[in-house]
Design an enzyme around this catalytic site. Structure first.
Site, mmCIF file in Angstrom:
data_model
loop_
_atom_site.group_PDB
_atom_site.id
_atom_site.type_symbol
_atom_site.label_atom_id
_atom_site.label_comp_id
_atom_site.label_asym_id
_atom_site.label_seq_id
_atom_site.Cartn_x
_atom_site.Cartn_y
_atom_site.Cartn_z
ATOM 1 C CB CYS A 1 -1.338 -0.080 1.680
ATOM 2 S SG CYS A 1 -0.445 0.003 3.320
ATOM 3 C CG HIS B 1 -4.424 -0.367 3.626
ATOM 4 N ND1 HIS B 1 -3.683 -1.262 3.319
ATOM 5 C CD2 HIS B 1 -5.332 0.662 3.314
ATOM 6 C CE1 HIS B 1 -4.221 -0.988 2.494
ATOM 7 N NE2 HIS B 1 -5.704 -0.330 1.920
ATOM 8 C CG HIS C 1 -6.920 0.275 -1.106
ATOM 9 N ND1 HIS C 1 -6.828 -0.466 -0.483
ATOM 10 C CD2 HIS C 1 -8.047 0.345 -1.824
ATOM 11 C CE1 HIS C 1 -7.848 -1.086 0.050
ATOM 12 N NE2 HIS C 1 -8.889 -0.293 -0.804
#
Length: 158
Positions: free
Chosen positions: A68, A119, A131
């Site tokens: 990510c 994240h 993402h």
């Protein structure tokens, strides 16, 4: 003479209060921000189409696999020419905090997905963000999704 003094005082008051008011933002300036946001969102969508489905790989930075924070790093580098730190933790300290309801295209959205796991994604518009998902690779998700809604942590504007 008696009339002149009150008149001068009134003029002075009007002058002082007129100078203290703020100027409204020109309509054209607001429109320019909107156009830049649409342009950035289009660029982010093109970037998404280029990377869509690339699998998640921790530490990865290529189309063979990407994590990510690397995906965010590459998006900012390729689209905006900005060099970001490589890790989610370092990225979460950049820019300024922005509320969820004031998000704009290009803002970073962060999530606490575990006790010490974070994240990151890039906001698009209409509660959507781009993402690299651990389960489905590069994709677009909704902040309204029950999983992401529960894990939302913060947003940053660079």
């Amino acid at each position: 003479m008696f009339l002149l003094k009150p008149l001068l005082s009134l003029l002075l008051i009007l002058l002082v209060t007129a100078c203290s008011s703020s100027q409204p933002r020109p309509a054209g300036e607001k429109r320019n921000v909107e156009v830049r946001q649409l342009s950035l969102e289009k660029q982010l969508m093109a970037f998404h189409h280029e990377w869509e489905g690339v699998p998640y790989r921790y530490g990865g930075m290529s189309k063979q696999g990407v994590d990510c924070s690397a995906f965010v790093y590459l998006a900012y580098r390729d689209i905006l020419g900005k060099q970001l730190p490589r890790t989610t933790e370092d990225q979460s300290n950049l820019g300024k905090s922005v509320t969820k309801r004031n998000l704009r295209a290009g803002d970073l959205v962060f999530f606490k997905t575990g006790w010490s796991t974070r994240h990151v994604g890039v906001y698009l518009s209409e509660h959507r963000f781009l993402h690299a998902s651990t389960s489905q690779g590069v994709m677009i998700s909704s902040l309204d999704n029950s999983y992401w809604k529960q894990k939302y942590w913060q947003s940053r504007r660079l």
